[in-house]
Design a protein around this motif. Structure first.
Motif, PDB file in Angstrom:
ATOM      1  N   MET A  65       3.012  -3.157  25.728  1.00  0.00           N
ATOM      2  CA  MET A  65       2.196  -2.033  25.154  1.00  0.00           C
ATOM      3  C   MET A  65       2.753  -1.636  23.814  1.00  0.00           C
ATOM      4  N   VAL A  66       4.126  -1.807  23.644  1.00  0.00           N
ATOM      5  CA  VAL A  66       4.695  -1.489  22.304  1.00  0.00           C
ATOM      6  C   VAL A  66       4.071  -2.317  21.415  1.00  0.00           C
ATOM      7  N   LEU A  67       4.144  -3.747  21.579  1.00  0.00           N
ATOM      8  CA  LEU A  67       3.826  -4.734  20.537  1.00  0.00           C
ATOM      9  C   LEU A  67       2.280  -4.604  20.137  1.00  0.00           C
ATOM     10  N   HIS A  68       1.274  -4.244  21.382  1.00  0.00           N
ATOM     11  CA  HIS A  68       0.123  -4.021  20.939  1.00  0.00           C
ATOM     12  C   HIS A  68      -0.368  -2.619  20.160  1.00  0.00           C
ATOM     13  N   ALA A  69       0.522  -1.675  20.373  1.00  0.00           N
ATOM     14  CA  ALA A  69       0.518  -0.500  19.679  1.00  0.00           C
ATOM     15  C   ALA A  69       1.116  -0.553  18.208  1.00  0.00           C
ATOM     16  N   GLY A  70       2.057  -1.327  17.814  1.00  0.00           N
ATOM     17  CA  GLY A  70       2.492  -1.560  16.555  1.00  0.00           C
ATOM     18  C   GLY A  70       1.259  -2.375  15.818  1.00  0.00           C
ATOM     19  N   ALA A  71       0.592  -3.295  16.576  1.00  0.00           N
ATOM     20  CA  ALA A  71      -0.255  -4.155  15.750  1.00  0.00           C
ATOM     21  C   ALA A  71      -1.597  -3.263  15.561  1.00  0.00           C
ATOM     22  N   LEU A  72      -2.047  -2.363  16.286  1.00  0.00           N
ATOM     23  CA  LEU A  72      -2.986  -1.298  16.410  1.00  0.00           C
ATOM     24  C   LEU A  72      -2.526  -0.381  15.326  1.00  0.00           C
ATOM     25  N   GLU A  73      -1.347   0.111  14.919  1.00  0.00           N
ATOM     26  CA  GLU A  73      -0.895   0.853  14.038  1.00  0.00           C
ATOM     27  C   GLU A  73      -1.055   0.192  12.616  1.00  0.00           C
ATOM     28  N   VAL A  74      -0.706  -1.195  12.263  1.00  0.00           N
ATOM     29  CA  VAL A  74      -0.953  -1.621  11.152  1.00  0.00           C
ATOM     30  C   VAL A  74      -2.372  -2.158  10.825  1.00  0.00           C
ATOM     31  N   ASN A  75      -2.920  -2.483  11.848  1.00  0.00           N
ATOM     32  CA  ASN A  75      -4.461  -2.850  11.422  1.00  0.00           C
ATOM     33  C   ASN A  75      -5.588  -1.626  11.525  1.00  0.00           C
ATOM     34  N   ALA A  76      -5.157  -0.599  11.694  1.00  0.00           N
ATOM     35  CA  ALA A  76      -5.911   0.735  12.236  1.00  0.00           C
ATOM     36  C   ALA A  76      -6.663   0.916  10.693  1.00  0.00           C
ATOM     37  N   ARG A  77      -7.937   1.364  10.895  1.00  0.00           N
ATOM     38  CA  ARG A  77      -8.741   1.567   9.497  1.00  0.00           C
ATOM     39  C   ARG A  77      -8.761   3.112   9.244  1.00  0.00           C
ATOM     40  N   ASP A  78      -8.227   4.152  10.337  1.00  0.00           N
ATOM     41  CA  ASP A  78      -8.319   5.400   9.744  1.00  0.00           C
ATOM     42  C   ASP A  78      -6.722   5.962  10.236  1.00  0.00           C
ATOM     43  N   GLU A  79      -6.293   7.143   9.595  1.00  0.00           N
ATOM     44  CA  GLU A  79      -5.026   7.862   9.779  1.00  0.00           C
ATOM     45  C   GLU A  79      -4.915   8.135  11.238  1.00  0.00           C
ATOM     46  N   ALA A  80      -5.789   8.621  11.881  1.00  0.00           N
ATOM     47  CA  ALA A  80      -5.850   9.218  13.252  1.00  0.00           C
ATOM     48  C   ALA A  80      -5.353   8.110  13.996  1.00  0.00           C
ATOM     49  N   THR A  81      -6.204   7.084  14.138  1.00  0.00           N
ATOM     50  CA  THR A  81      -5.867   6.037  15.027  1.00  0.00           C
ATOM     51  C   THR A  81      -4.213   5.495  14.829  1.00  0.00           C
ATOM     52  N   ALA A  82      -4.168   5.057  13.461  1.00  0.00           N
ATOM     53  CA  ALA A  82      -2.885   4.728  13.173  1.00  0.00           C
ATOM     54  C   ALA A  82      -1.746   5.709  13.670  1.00  0.00           C
ATOM     55  N   SER A  83      -1.862   6.999  13.648  1.00  0.00           N
ATOM     56  CA  SER A  83      -0.894   8.020  14.003  1.00  0.00           C
ATOM     57  C   SER A  83      -0.761   7.953  15.437  1.00  0.00           C
ATOM     58  N   GLY A  84      -1.838   7.703  16.098  1.00  0.00           N
ATOM     59  CA  GLY A  84      -1.940   7.799  17.621  1.00  0.00           C
ATOM     60  C   GLY A  84      -1.021   6.565  18.132  1.00  0.00           C
ATOM     61  N   ALA A  85      -1.448   5.271  17.583  1.00  0.00           N
ATOM     62  CA  ALA A  85      -0.618   4.063  18.033  1.00  0.00           C
ATOM     63  C   ALA A  85       0.970   4.231  17.564  1.00  0.00           C
ATOM     64  N   ALA A  86       1.287   5.067  16.482  1.00  0.00           N
ATOM     65  CA  ALA A  86       2.689   5.278  16.038  1.00  0.00           C
ATOM     66  C   ALA A  86       3.257   5.938  17.358  1.00  0.00           C
ATOM     67  N   VAL A  87       2.730   6.792  17.888  1.00  0.00           N
ATOM     68  CA  VAL A  87       3.144   7.807  19.072  1.00  0.00           C
ATOM     69  C   VAL A  87       3.578   6.914  20.157  1.00  0.00           C
ATOM     70  N   ILE A  88       2.456   6.018  20.397  1.00  0.00           N
ATOM     71  CA  ILE A  88       2.545   5.137  21.501  1.00  0.00           C
ATOM     72  C   ILE A  88       3.709   4.102  21.160  1.00  0.00           C
ATOM     73  N   ARG A  89       4.010   3.711  20.223  1.00  0.00           N
ATOM     74  CA  ARG A  89       4.848   2.569  19.983  1.00  0.00           C
ATOM     75  C   ARG A  89       5.974   3.185  19.904  1.00  0.00           C
ATOM     76  N   THR A  90       6.297   4.583  19.368  1.00  0.00           N
ATOM     77  CA  THR A  90       7.620   5.085  19.488  1.00  0.00           C
ATOM     78  C   THR A  90       7.979   5.642  20.857  1.00  0.00           C
ATOM     79  N   THR A  91       6.978   6.134  21.567  1.00  0.00           N
ATOM     80  CA  THR A  91       7.416   6.292  22.805  1.00  0.00           C
ATOM     81  C   THR A  91       7.838   5.244  23.675  1.00  0.00           C
ATOM     82  N   GLY A  92       6.948   4.190  23.616  1.00  0.00           N
ATOM     83  CA  GLY A  92       7.344   3.079  24.345  1.00  0.00           C
ATOM     84  C   GLY A  92       8.574   2.512  24.137  1.00  0.00           C
ATOM     85  N   ARG A  93       9.249   2.461  22.769  1.00  0.00           N
ATOM     86  CA  ARG A  93      10.709   2.081  22.533  1.00  0.00           C
ATOM     87  C   ARG A  93      11.486   2.862  23.093  1.00  0.00           C
TER      88      ARG A  93
END
Length: 260
Positions: A65-93
């Protein structure tokens, strides 16, 4: 003289009997200690087995989950998606870090090494819990009342766990509904409340073990407090606790000339 001769063997018999009984007691105590040691060893092995199973099953999935969220954060095309992915990545870590701590307790308890790697979470971390819920889309308000003061670590950690579990349940069972978190400092107690509104549509709850609130109740009762969890008439849910909380005495200032 004959009477004395008769008593002497009797005294030897009493002494021998005392020695035999003492030996039997020592043997029984030794066997009991060996049995307790075998039981503890079996428990330690079971804890280690559980730790390995948890690592193999849970840690692997959370890592993905953390790896997928990190990939989504890097490749997201809008700030909201990147921010949500960052929350998932941080929470997962952080979940992985907490899982490692739990596994460490399970595997090292047999060695007597129970010291946590970091101080337990407390009231200083409640605002962070609220911020994360907000980042997940849950409108949460935090109200702190009374005279804020340091409290015993066990009380602060219990209060943090109550808020954490209650907010987790809101996200799992009610969704993005208005939620109020309250901390009220009383002269000899701390009141913790978490109230959430009813979901506006059909709920789609995430699976849960159903043991979170049970564990909170036991934790609060061990501290001599009161715990409540109930559905509200208007459809929401409320969790509340009253924890005995004497103030932690501040260290006395050093006298002039006294080494600090």
């Amino acid at each position: 003289m004959a009477a004395v001769g008769c008593l002497f063997p009797h005294g030897l018999w009493i002494g021998a009997r005392h020695d035999v009984l003492k030996g039997l007691r020592e043997r029984a105590e030794h066997q009991e200690r060996e049995r307790a040691a075998r039981v503890e060893e079996a428990r330690a092995q079971e804890r280690a087995r559980i730790a390995r199973d948890m690592h193999d099953i849970v840690a692997h999935q959370v890592s993905l989950m953390v790896l997928h969220a990190g990939a989504l954060e890097v490749n997201a095309r809008d700030e909201a998606t990147a921010s949500g992915a960052a929350v998932i990545r941080t929470t997962g870590r952080e979940a992985l870090a907490q899982l490692r701590e739990v596994l460490g307790v399970l595997t090292s308890a047999r060695d007597g090494d129970m010291a946590p790697a970091a101080p337990p979470a407390g009231l200083r971390d409640v605002e962070d819990l609220v911020d994360r819920s907000r980042a997940a889309g849950i409108p949460v308000s935090l109200d702190v009342g009374g005279m804020v003061r340091p409290l015993p670590d066990m009380v602060e950690h219990a209060a943090h766990r109550i808020v954490q579990e209650a907010l987790t349940n809101v996200g799992k069972h009610a969704g993005r509904v208005p939620t109020e978190v309250g901390l009220r400092y009383l002269p000899a107690a701390l009141e913790v409340t978490v109230h959430n509104a009813a979901p506006s549509g059909p709920a789609d709850p995430l699976p849960g073990g159903g043991l979170g609130l049970v564990g909170l109740r036991e934790r609060v009762q061990l501290l001599g407090g009161e715990f409540g969890a109930r559905s509200l008439p208007e459809g929401g849910f409320a969790v509340s606790a009253r924890l005995p909380a004497p103030a932690v005495a501040s260290p006395a200032p050093a006298a002039e000339g006294e080494p600090v």
